[in-house]
Design a protein around this motif. Structure first.
Motif, mmCIF file in Angstrom:
data_model
loop_
_atom_site.group_PDB
_atom_site.id
_atom_site.type_symbol
_atom_site.label_atom_id
_atom_site.label_comp_id
_atom_site.label_asym_id
_atom_site.label_seq_id
_atom_site.Cartn_x
_atom_site.Cartn_y
_atom_site.Cartn_z
ATOM 1 N N LYS A 75 25.825 31.638 -1.081
ATOM 2 C CA LYS A 75 26.603 30.404 -0.960
ATOM 3 C C LYS A 75 25.940 29.338 -0.081
ATOM 4 N N THR A 76 25.492 29.740 1.081
ATOM 5 C CA THR A 76 24.923 28.765 2.017
ATOM 6 C C THR A 76 23.701 28.080 1.405
ATOM 7 N N ILE A 77 22.835 28.882 0.809
ATOM 8 C CA ILE A 77 21.616 28.316 0.204
ATOM 9 C C ILE A 77 21.980 27.425 -0.989
ATOM 10 N N LEU A 78 22.903 27.900 -1.806
ATOM 11 C CA LEU A 78 23.269 27.130 -3.006
ATOM 12 C C LEU A 78 23.914 25.794 -2.639
ATOM 13 N N GLU A 79 24.595 25.783 -1.490
ATOM 14 C CA GLU A 79 25.239 24.528 -1.067
ATOM 15 C C GLU A 79 24.252 23.556 -0.428
ATOM 16 N N SER A 80 23.093 24.084 -0.017
ATOM 17 C CA SER A 80 22.158 23.225 0.709
ATOM 18 C C SER A 80 21.060 22.656 -0.193
ATOM 19 N N THR A 81 21.147 22.948 -1.491
ATOM 20 C CA THR A 81 20.096 22.462 -2.395
ATOM 21 C C THR A 81 20.707 22.036 -3.732
ATOM 22 N N LYS A 82 19.881 21.428 -4.579
ATOM 23 C CA LYS A 82 20.368 21.090 -5.926
ATOM 24 C C LYS A 82 20.373 22.356 -6.769
ATOM 25 N N THR A 83 21.403 22.496 -7.571
ATOM 26 C CA THR A 83 21.519 23.716 -8.374
ATOM 27 C C THR A 83 21.939 23.387 -9.805
ATOM 28 N N VAL A 84 21.528 24.276 -10.690
ATOM 29 C CA VAL A 84 21.815 24.114 -12.118
ATOM 30 C C VAL A 84 22.285 25.460 -12.644
ATOM 31 N N PHE A 85 23.301 25.427 -13.492
ATOM 32 C CA PHE A 85 23.768 26.675 -14.107
ATOM 33 C C PHE A 85 23.939 26.462 -15.606
ATOM 34 N N PHE A 86 23.529 27.466 -16.384
ATOM 35 C CA PHE A 86 23.895 27.426 -17.805
ATOM 36 C C PHE A 86 24.276 28.822 -18.295
ATOM 37 N N SER A 87 25.202 28.810 -19.242
ATOM 38 C CA SER A 87 25.704 30.040 -19.843
ATOM 39 C C SER A 87 25.227 30.113 -21.287
ATOM 40 N N VAL A 88 24.998 31.338 -21.763
ATOM 41 C CA VAL A 88 24.577 31.540 -23.154
ATOM 42 C C VAL A 88 25.571 32.498 -23.802
ATOM 43 N N ASN A 89 26.155 32.077 -24.897
ATOM 44 C CA ASN A 89 27.113 32.942 -25.598
ATOM 45 C C ASN A 89 27.235 32.539 -27.056
ATOM 46 N N LEU A 90 27.911 33.358 -27.837
ATOM 47 C CA LEU A 90 28.001 33.070 -29.279
ATOM 48 C C LEU A 90 29.170 32.169 -29.643
ATOM 49 N N VAL A 91 30.177 32.136 -28.785
ATOM 50 C CA VAL A 91 31.301 31.231 -29.037
ATOM 51 C C VAL A 91 30.794 29.778 -29.060
ATOM 52 N N ALA A 92 29.750 29.524 -28.268
ATOM 53 C CA ALA A 92 29.193 28.158 -28.179
ATOM 54 C C ALA A 92 28.486 27.721 -29.464
ATOM 55 N N ARG A 93 28.417 28.605 -30.462
ATOM 56 C CA ARG A 93 27.872 28.157 -31.764
ATOM 57 C C ARG A 93 28.834 27.178 -32.428
ATOM 58 N N LYS A 94 30.081 27.188 -31.968
ATOM 59 C CA LYS A 94 31.095 26.287 -32.540
ATOM 60 C C LYS A 94 31.074 24.957 -31.798
ATOM 61 N N ALA A 95 30.979 23.882 -32.559
ATOM 62 C CA ALA A 95 30.830 22.542 -31.958
ATOM 63 C C ALA A 95 31.942 22.236 -30.956
ATOM 64 N N GLU A 96 33.131 22.741 -31.228
ATOM 65 C CA GLU A 96 34.259 22.425 -30.341
ATOM 66 C C GLU A 96 34.280 23.307 -29.081
ATOM 67 N N LYS A 97 33.301 24.223 -28.982
ATOM 68 C CA LYS A 97 33.270 25.098 -27.793
ATOM 69 C C LYS A 97 31.889 25.127 -27.144
ATOM 70 N N ASN A 98 31.133 24.055 -27.328
ATOM 71 C CA ASN A 98 29.754 24.116 -26.827
ATOM 72 C C ASN A 98 29.456 23.163 -25.667
ATOM 73 N N THR A 99 30.486 22.797 -24.920
ATOM 74 C CA THR A 99 30.244 22.018 -23.704
ATOM 75 C C THR A 99 30.888 22.756 -22.519
ATOM 76 N N PRO A 100 30.439 22.433 -21.289
ATOM 77 C CA PRO A 100 31.017 23.133 -20.126
ATOM 78 C C PRO A 100 32.532 22.963 -20.005
ATOM 79 N N THR A 101 33.059 21.867 -20.558
ATOM 80 C CA THR A 101 34.509 21.660 -20.427
ATOM 81 C C THR A 101 35.294 22.216 -21.617
ATOM 82 N N THR A 102 34.569 22.718 -22.636
ATOM 83 C CA THR A 102 35.280 23.283 -23.789
ATOM 84 C C THR A 102 34.942 24.753 -24.038
ATOM 85 N N ASN A 103 33.926 25.262 -23.367
ATOM 86 C CA ASN A 103 33.563 26.666 -23.581
ATOM 87 C C ASN A 103 34.436 27.563 -22.690
ATOM 88 N N PRO A 104 35.200 28.471 -23.292
ATOM 89 C CA PRO A 104 36.167 29.241 -22.495
ATOM 90 C C PRO A 104 35.530 30.066 -21.381
#
Ligand SMILES: Cc1cc2nc3c(=O)[nH]c(=O)nc-3n(C[C@H](O)[C@H](O)[C@H](O)COP(=O)(O)O)c2cc1C
Length: 176
Positions: A75-104
């Motif tokens: 936590k301390t390190i992650l808060e003190s620097t720039k960070t990027v996260f991405f998830s990989v899954n098959l539900v995201a093959r659907k256009a309506e579920k392929n953004t961070p705000t729509t992927n369950p």
């Protein structure tokens, strides 16, 4: 000079790693270099990095517990620097579920973890029945049937949108 970017991956069948390698190659094209490490590799001294990228795949609805442990323990390190996260899954093959705000999975992940990365993304993964042991194959077949995906066990489809990976890489480069 030591690299100041690290890409940490959690990948069982290699697709998340492949995406990480693509991001890494985009960084190299811009004259940047990153250390590409498994999230299991605890030899890394994270304080040396000014950008930490984490890519993790979904299995049975969750990211690997090591990803959650890693984030909670760093936590301390992650808060003190720039960070990027991405998830990989098959539900995201659907256009309506392929953004961070729509992927369950991404929505649930960030509801349960106290971390706000600078950048978040989600990518569709790969379906490759032949790689899966019997029980996993049956389970994925069931999930695919429920979600109206391919159920033929000869199916091998890479759903990953590589253009999206490229534009994500450009957003990462803009952070450096
Ligand atoms: C055993 C198993 C369980 C999975 N469970 C899910 C799931 O619950 N939801 C989903 O969207 N994708 C699921 N997937 C699909 C993976 O997220 C996808 O294949 C991804 O590309 C795997 O990335 P990796 O190769 O980096 O491990 C599952 C795959 C396997 C093999």
């Amino acid at each position: 000079m030591a690299n100041n970017i690290v890409i940490l991956y959690s990948s069982t069948d290699g697709q998340t790693l492949k995406i990480c390698q693509k991001i890494n190659s985009q960084l190299v094209l811009k004259g940047l270099t990153a250390d590409l490490l498994s999230i299991d590799d605890n030899t890394a001294n994270l304080t040396q990095y000014s950008l930490i990228i984490i890519g993790a795949s979904i299995r049975y609805g969750v990211h690997h517990k090591k990803v959650i442990e890693f984030i909670n323990n760093s936590k301390t390190i992650l808060e003190s620097t720039k960070t990027v996260f991405f998830s990989v899954n098959l539900v995201a093959r659907k256009a309506e579920k392929n953004t961070p705000t729509t992927n369950p999975y991404v929505i649930k992940f960030f509801k349960n973890i106290d971390w706000k990365p600078t950048l978040v993304e989600v990518f569709a993964g790969k379906l490759d029945y032949k790689k899966y042991p019997f029980l996993d194959r049956k389970m994925i077949q069931l999930i695919m049937w429920i979600t109206k995906g391919p159920t033929n066990t000869n199916t091998e489809i890479e759903y990953t949108d590589w253009k999206k990976v490229q534009s994500f890489s450009e957003k990462i480069i803009a952070l450096t």
